[in-house]
Design a protein around this motif. Structure first.
Motif, PDB file in Angstrom:
ATOM      1  N   UNK A 173      35.552  53.153  46.172  1.00 39.34           N
ATOM      2  CA  UNK A 173      35.171  52.061  46.579  1.00 39.34           C
ATOM      3  C   UNK A 173      36.351  51.129  46.043  1.00 39.34           C
ATOM      4  N   UNK A 174      36.984  51.193  45.182  1.00 38.62           N
ATOM      5  CA  UNK A 174      38.397  50.337  44.865  1.00 38.62           C
ATOM      6  C   UNK A 174      39.397  50.616  45.761  1.00 38.62           C
ATOM      7  N   UNK A 175      39.424  51.897  46.094  1.00 38.22           N
ATOM      8  CA  UNK A 175      40.510  52.242  47.092  1.00 38.22           C
ATOM      9  C   UNK A 175      40.319  51.439  48.580  1.00 38.22           C
ATOM     10  N   UNK A 176      39.008  51.490  48.709  1.00 40.44           N
ATOM     11  CA  UNK A 176      38.607  50.785  50.072  1.00 40.44           C
ATOM     12  C   UNK A 176      38.819  49.444  49.877  1.00 40.44           C
ATOM     13  N   UNK A 185      46.566  44.727  42.155  1.00 41.83           N
ATOM     14  CA  UNK A 185      46.551  44.463  40.701  1.00 41.83           C
ATOM     15  C   UNK A 185      45.155  44.243  40.210  1.00 41.83           C
ATOM     16  N   UNK A 186      44.508  43.292  40.964  1.00 42.89           N
ATOM     17  CA  UNK A 186      43.203  42.499  40.705  1.00 42.89           C
ATOM     18  C   UNK A 186      42.111  43.716  40.673  1.00 42.89           C
ATOM     19  N   UNK A 187      42.206  44.430  41.926  1.00 43.43           N
ATOM     20  CA  UNK A 187      40.954  45.487  42.088  1.00 43.43           C
ATOM     21  C   UNK A 187      41.082  46.522  40.931  1.00 43.43           C
ATOM     22  N   UNK A 188      42.414  47.216  40.815  1.00 39.46           N
ATOM     23  CA  UNK A 188      42.405  48.214  40.111  1.00 39.46           C
ATOM     24  C   UNK A 188      42.256  48.017  38.727  1.00 39.46           C
ATOM     25  N   UNK A 189      42.603  46.673  38.118  1.00 45.10           N
ATOM     26  CA  UNK A 189      42.355  46.122  36.694  1.00 45.10           C
ATOM     27  C   UNK A 189      40.809  46.028  36.585  1.00 45.10           C
ATOM     28  N   UNK A 190      40.209  45.454  37.672  1.00 46.18           N
ATOM     29  CA  UNK A 190      38.579  45.459  37.485  1.00 46.18           C
ATOM     30  C   UNK A 190      38.192  47.126  37.432  1.00 46.18           C
ATOM     31  N   UNK A 191      38.643  47.916  38.152  1.00 43.47           N
ATOM     32  CA  UNK A 191      38.315  49.068  38.200  1.00 43.47           C
ATOM     33  C   UNK A 191      38.409  49.888  36.650  1.00 43.47           C
ATOM     34  N   UNK A 192      39.526  49.416  36.043  1.00 44.63           N
ATOM     35  CA  UNK A 192      39.946  50.004  34.772  1.00 44.63           C
ATOM     36  C   UNK A 192      38.850  49.589  33.766  1.00 44.63           C
ATOM     37  N   UNK A 193      38.564  48.015  33.819  1.00 42.16           N
ATOM     38  CA  UNK A 193      37.739  47.708  32.763  1.00 42.16           C
ATOM     39  C   UNK A 193      36.334  48.214  32.999  1.00 42.16           C
ATOM     40  N   UNK A 194      35.840  48.539  34.050  1.00 41.35           N
ATOM     41  CA  UNK A 194      34.483  48.881  34.454  1.00 41.35           C
ATOM     42  C   UNK A 194      34.715  50.425  33.640  1.00 41.35           C
TER      43      UNK A 194
END
Length: 224
Positions: A173-176, A185-194
């Motif tokens: 879903x992050x890739x989508x 940057x924002x999306x994959x940072x959020x993904x890392x945090x999760x």
């Protein structure tokens, strides 16, 4: 404010993917622990046949890449008449792979219990089942918890691979979102945090379990 607005905008889809990741992790842990206990005990057994079977399982799945195993289960198994959904293909692939590593933890923990404990149980006229359930396993389980916790976190991180067989997990879903918004940057940072938050829950749970199991017990195994 703009950053907060974007975080709130992207969160629903990422949380949906996180829920799939949680399910995948949960079921994979259950499968891997079952396999670890069965094959770990077999590997520790003095029965040559059981030991040999367990060694084949452990060596094979530790020696095969997780991604290739996932591809084989999801894409090759249907040609053999067995079709699994993406979720269950992920559970089976990850569970089989991590179960092999966990089986070695089980075997090592059982082997680490001092021989004096077995001798003392024999002197008390305990049966093999009583010796195992009352003396050996309680001590071995305490030893298993820390390395198992590390492997569970490794399992969580391995779930990201299932995005490559199109399971709509957190990574997929992050890739989508990234392809739709270009907010890389924002999306994959959020993904890392999760992922980090999920890993911290596993760490907290295993530490809590270790403290509870250790209460009133001699970790060194010098007392019955």
């Amino acid at each position: 404010m703009e950053l907060l607005k974007e975080i709130l905008q992207f969160s629903p889809l990422l949380l949906k993917g996180t829920w799939v990741t949680i399910q995948l992790t949960f079921f994979s842990i259950i499968l891997s622990v079952i396999l670890a206990v069965v094959f770990g005990v077999m590997r520790h057994s003095r029965n040559g046949t059981l030991n040999w079977i367990a060694a084949i399982y452990i060596d094979f799945f530790r020696g095969t890449p997780e991604l290739v195993l996932l591809y084989w289960i999801y894409f090759a198994l249907p040609f053999l008449g067995i079709t699994l959904s993406t979720l269950w293909a992920g559970v089976v692939g990850i569970g089989l792979n991590l179960g092999a590593y966990e089986a070695e933890v089980v075997r090592g923990s059982l082997a680490a219990v001092p021989r004096e404990q077995y001798m003392a149980a024999t002197a008390l006229n305990f049966t093999r089942w009583q010796t195992t359930s009352r003396i050996i396993l309680p001590q071995a389980i305490i030893r298993m918890v820390p390395p198992m916790g590390n492997l569970f976190i490794q399992l969580l991180k391995a779930t990201a691979l299932v995005s490559l067989i199109t399971l709509h997990d957190l990574t997929f879903d992050a890739q989508i979102l990234r392809s739709q918004t270009y907010k890389t940057v924002l999306i994959f940072t959020m993904t890392l945090v999760m992922y980090f938050i999920l890993a911290m829950f596993i760490t907290w749970g295993m530490r809590t379990l270790e403290r509870r199991l250790s209460r009133g017990r001699d970790y060194g195994g010098s007392q019955l």
